[in-house]
Design a protein around this motif. Structure first.
Motif, PDB file in Angstrom:
ATOM      1  N   ARG A 112     -48.439   5.512 -29.853  1.00 25.06           N
ATOM      2  CA  ARG A 112     -49.453   4.504 -30.139  1.00 25.06           C
ATOM      3  C   ARG A 112     -48.783   3.133 -30.261  1.00 25.06           C
ATOM      4  O   ARG A 112     -47.643   3.021 -30.705  1.00 25.06           O
ATOM      5  CB  ARG A 112     -50.177   4.815 -31.450  1.00 25.06           C
ATOM      6  N   HIS A 113     -49.518   2.089 -29.890  1.00 26.30           N
ATOM      7  CA  HIS A 113     -48.994   0.729 -29.953  1.00 26.30           C
ATOM      8  C   HIS A 113     -49.817  -0.117 -30.922  1.00 26.30           C
ATOM      9  O   HIS A 113     -50.994   0.161 -31.151  1.00 26.30           O
ATOM     10  CB  HIS A 113     -49.016   0.078 -28.566  1.00 26.30           C
ATOM     11  N   LEU A 114     -49.189  -1.144 -31.458  1.00 27.23           N
ATOM     12  CA  LEU A 114     -49.927  -2.130 -32.240  1.00 27.23           C
ATOM     13  C   LEU A 114     -50.701  -3.037 -31.304  1.00 27.23           C
ATOM     14  O   LEU A 114     -50.287  -3.284 -30.163  1.00 27.23           O
ATOM     15  CB  LEU A 114     -48.956  -2.977 -33.071  1.00 27.23           C
ATOM     16  N   ALA A 115     -51.814  -3.553 -31.782  1.00 28.80           N
ATOM     17  CA  ALA A 115     -52.583  -4.511 -30.987  1.00 28.80           C
ATOM     18  C   ALA A 115     -51.835  -5.828 -30.916  1.00 28.80           C
ATOM     19  O   ALA A 115     -51.001  -6.151 -31.766  1.00 28.80           O
ATOM     20  CB  ALA A 115     -53.958  -4.718 -31.624  1.00 28.80           C
ATOM     21  N   GLY A 116     -52.115  -6.598 -29.875  1.00 29.99           N
ATOM     22  CA  GLY A 116     -51.528  -7.930 -29.797  1.00 29.99           C
ATOM     23  C   GLY A 116     -50.677  -8.184 -28.577  1.00 29.99           C
ATOM     24  O   GLY A 116     -50.174  -9.287 -28.393  1.00 29.99           O
ATOM     25  N   VAL A 207     -50.314  -3.378 -41.295  1.00 27.46           N
ATOM     26  CA  VAL A 207     -49.929  -4.531 -40.488  1.00 27.46           C
ATOM     27  C   VAL A 207     -51.179  -5.261 -40.017  1.00 27.46           C
ATOM     28  O   VAL A 207     -52.078  -4.654 -39.420  1.00 27.46           O
ATOM     29  CB  VAL A 207     -49.076  -4.092 -39.286  1.00 27.46           C
ATOM     30  N   ALA A 208     -51.230  -6.566 -40.296  1.00 23.84           N
ATOM     31  CA  ALA A 208     -52.351  -7.392 -39.837  1.00 23.84           C
ATOM     32  C   ALA A 208     -52.085  -7.960 -38.452  1.00 23.84           C
ATOM     33  O   ALA A 208     -53.015  -8.230 -37.689  1.00 23.84           O
ATOM     34  CB  ALA A 208     -52.607  -8.521 -40.826  1.00 23.84           C
ATOM     35  N   GLY A 218     -41.832 -12.022 -36.875  1.00 20.44           N
ATOM     36  CA  GLY A 218     -42.257 -11.522 -38.167  1.00 20.44           C
ATOM     37  C   GLY A 218     -43.418 -10.562 -38.047  1.00 20.44           C
ATOM     38  O   GLY A 218     -44.047 -10.436 -36.986  1.00 20.44           O
ATOM     39  N   VAL A 219     -43.688  -9.880 -39.167  1.00 20.10           N
ATOM     40  CA  VAL A 219     -44.787  -8.929 -39.244  1.00 20.10           C
ATOM     41  C   VAL A 219     -45.701  -9.374 -40.386  1.00 20.10           C
ATOM     42  O   VAL A 219     -45.273  -9.436 -41.545  1.00 20.10           O
ATOM     43  CB  VAL A 219     -44.267  -7.500 -39.503  1.00 20.10           C
ATOM     44  N   ALA A 220     -46.940  -9.706 -40.074  1.00 21.18           N
ATOM     45  CA  ALA A 220     -47.915 -10.110 -41.086  1.00 21.18           C
ATOM     46  C   ALA A 220     -48.595  -8.875 -41.653  1.00 21.18           C
ATOM     47  O   ALA A 220     -49.036  -7.995 -40.903  1.00 21.18           O
ATOM     48  CB  ALA A 220     -48.951 -11.048 -40.483  1.00 21.18           C
ATOM     49  N   ARG A 225     -48.568 -11.090 -47.135  1.00 19.34           N
ATOM     50  CA  ARG A 225     -47.142 -11.322 -46.924  1.00 19.34           C
ATOM     51  C   ARG A 225     -46.789 -11.297 -45.442  1.00 19.34           C
ATOM     52  O   ARG A 225     -47.485 -10.668 -44.636  1.00 19.34           O
ATOM     53  CB  ARG A 225     -46.323 -10.244 -47.650  1.00 19.34           C
ATOM     54  N   THR A 226     -45.707 -11.982 -45.105  1.00 15.77           N
ATOM     55  CA  THR A 226     -45.145 -11.910 -43.763  1.00 15.77           C
ATOM     56  C   THR A 226     -43.675 -11.535 -43.877  1.00 15.77           C
ATOM     57  O   THR A 226     -42.914 -12.201 -44.591  1.00 15.77           O
ATOM     58  CB  THR A 226     -45.285 -13.239 -43.006  1.00 15.77           C
ATOM     59  N   LEU A 227     -43.287 -10.477 -43.206  1.00 15.84           N
ATOM     60  CA  LEU A 227     -41.908 -10.015 -43.232  1.00 15.84           C
ATOM     61  C   LEU A 227     -41.160 -10.593 -42.031  1.00 15.84           C
ATOM     62  O   LEU A 227     -41.586 -10.391 -40.887  1.00 15.84           O
ATOM     63  CB  LEU A 227     -41.848  -8.487 -43.161  1.00 15.84           C
TER      64      LEU A 227
END
Length: 401
Positions: A112-116, A207-208, A218-220, A225-227
């Motif tokens: 599976r993949h993250l959207a974006g 994850v947003a 980064g990862v929101a 928070r943002t990492l």
């Protein structure tokens, strides 16, 4: 049957090809694989291969001698795109067709993949090509790694990244990693493995979105928070590769629906491995991919279901120098009894432990951390209780590959 086609050239597909020859099929054997590689072992991708302790040659599941002995036609680097209504022709995406009398569906699952959309620095870890790309990035120097998902692939990848000296954060949407598999009480132990190794574990947050345009920066998170991140590894599960079967008579629902013997709605089509939902269960484990083909091939050659493929589920995971082993079927409401070792506040004391999940006085599952001998004994006992197999019967070594 004069021709059998195995669609999928990874672990389950190779085992199916072996079983066909072992069970006396001497006809034409065709193996179709969407990757260009000969069959290789996937579990080391997130462990020994990622850390450089194994190379590609170490991943091979077969050699030239066995390949010659199987006497199969290997069509690699080409995808299956369809199966005709009678299940007698496999359509390939390069325009070719394979006429066949029987089909073994072993197409596995896709990450599976993250959207974006794609960005440099964002990886999944499912295939050898995935692992090559991630390993190349991790060997360029210290970086900030965010692993999305605390399941087995995520935990093993985080462990490997930490061993390579990277700054690692694991983001898990659930309250604890591996809760569905282990239950809250013992999932806390796996959370402890992360923290004890210096890996940050953020739970109960999702994850947003990803930051960065061409490359990830980064990862929101959904809590605001943002990492910061140089590398993101997405381990949020997999989807069975069944799209190519759309429009065929096969029943699809999170995999190819099969009976207990891996036989589909068409008796001349069986399914094995990650893509098979056999007897209502789909198990993405190495042991399922290696055990199901024996029954599936027997039933395929018989033209009907004469053997069940059901077994006691088993999986293992290597994390932060510890081996986690599990067998059985845990259900909500099972009680946990630690039989060997001690756990205090989610921390094993004095080494590993062996725990039993129990219901109505019967063991439903067993979990061990760094207790391989005790686990093997408990696993045999569980198999004897569940299937009637004598407790002294042999079986695969824990983690055998």
């Amino acid at each position: 049957m004069r021709t059998v086609t195995v669609v999928g050239a990874s672990l389950a597909g190779l085992y199916a090809a072996r079983e066909l020859r072992a069970q006396g099929f001497d006809g034409r054997l065709v193996v179709v694989g969407d990757e260009s590689h000969q069959p290789y072992d996937r579990p080391p991708l997130s462990k020994e291969f990622l850390t450089g302790r194994a190379d590609e040659a170490d991943l091979a599941l077969t050699d030239a001698g066995e390949l010659a002995g199987l006497d199969a036609r290997w069509l690699l680097g080409v995808r299956a795109r369809g199966l005709d209504a009678r299940g007698r022709t496999v359509l390939l995406d390069d325009g070719r067709t394979v006429s066949t009398d029987g089909v073994v569906v072993a197409t596995g699952a896709a990450a599976r993949h993250l959207a974006g959309g794609p960005r440099a620095g964002v990886h999944t870890l499912r295939s050898l090509d995935d692992a090559r790309a991630l390993r190349a990035e991790l060997t360029r120097g210290p970086c900030r790694v965010v692993v999305v998902g605390g399941g087995f692939v995520g935990a093993e990848t985080a462990s490997s990244c930490a061993a390579l000296g990277h700054d690692v954060t694991v983001v898990e949407a659930a309250a604890l990693p591996l809760v569905p598999q282990l239950g809250a009480e013992l999932a806390a132990v796996c959370a402890t493995l992360h923290r004890r190794a210096g890996v940050r574990l953020l739970t109960g947050v999702s994850v947003a979105g990803l930051r960065g345009t061409t490359a990830v920066t980064g990862v929101a998170l959904t809590d605001g928070r943002t990492l910061p991140a140089d590398v993101v590894v997405v381990g949020i599960g997999a989807v069975p590769n069944t799209a190519w079967l759309a429009g065929s008579p096969l029943l699809l629902n999170d995999g190819v629906l099969c009976d207990d013997g891996c036989v589909s709605a068409l008796p001349q089509v069986v399914a094995v491995g990650d893509v098979a939902r056999a007897g209502g269960l789909r198990a993405e484990h190495w042991t399922s991919a290696t055990s199901q083909p024996r029954a599936a091939v027997r039933n395929l050659l018989a033209g009907r279901t004469v053997r069940s493929a059901r077994s006691v589920p088993y999986f293992w995971s290597d994390q932060y120098g510890s081996r986690v082993q599990f067998a059985g079927r845990r259900r909500d409401g099972d009680t946990v009894r630690v039989e060997e070792g001690t756990i205090a506040d989610g921390v094993p004391e004095g080494g590993g432990f062996l725990a039993r999940y129990e219901r109505a006085g019967r063991t439903t599952a067993v979990l061990a951390v760094d207790r391989p001998r005790a686990f093997m004994r408990a696993r045999r006992e569980l198999a004897a209780q569940t299937t009637g197999t004598p407790a002294t019967a042999g079986g695969p070594r824990p983690g055998a590959t």
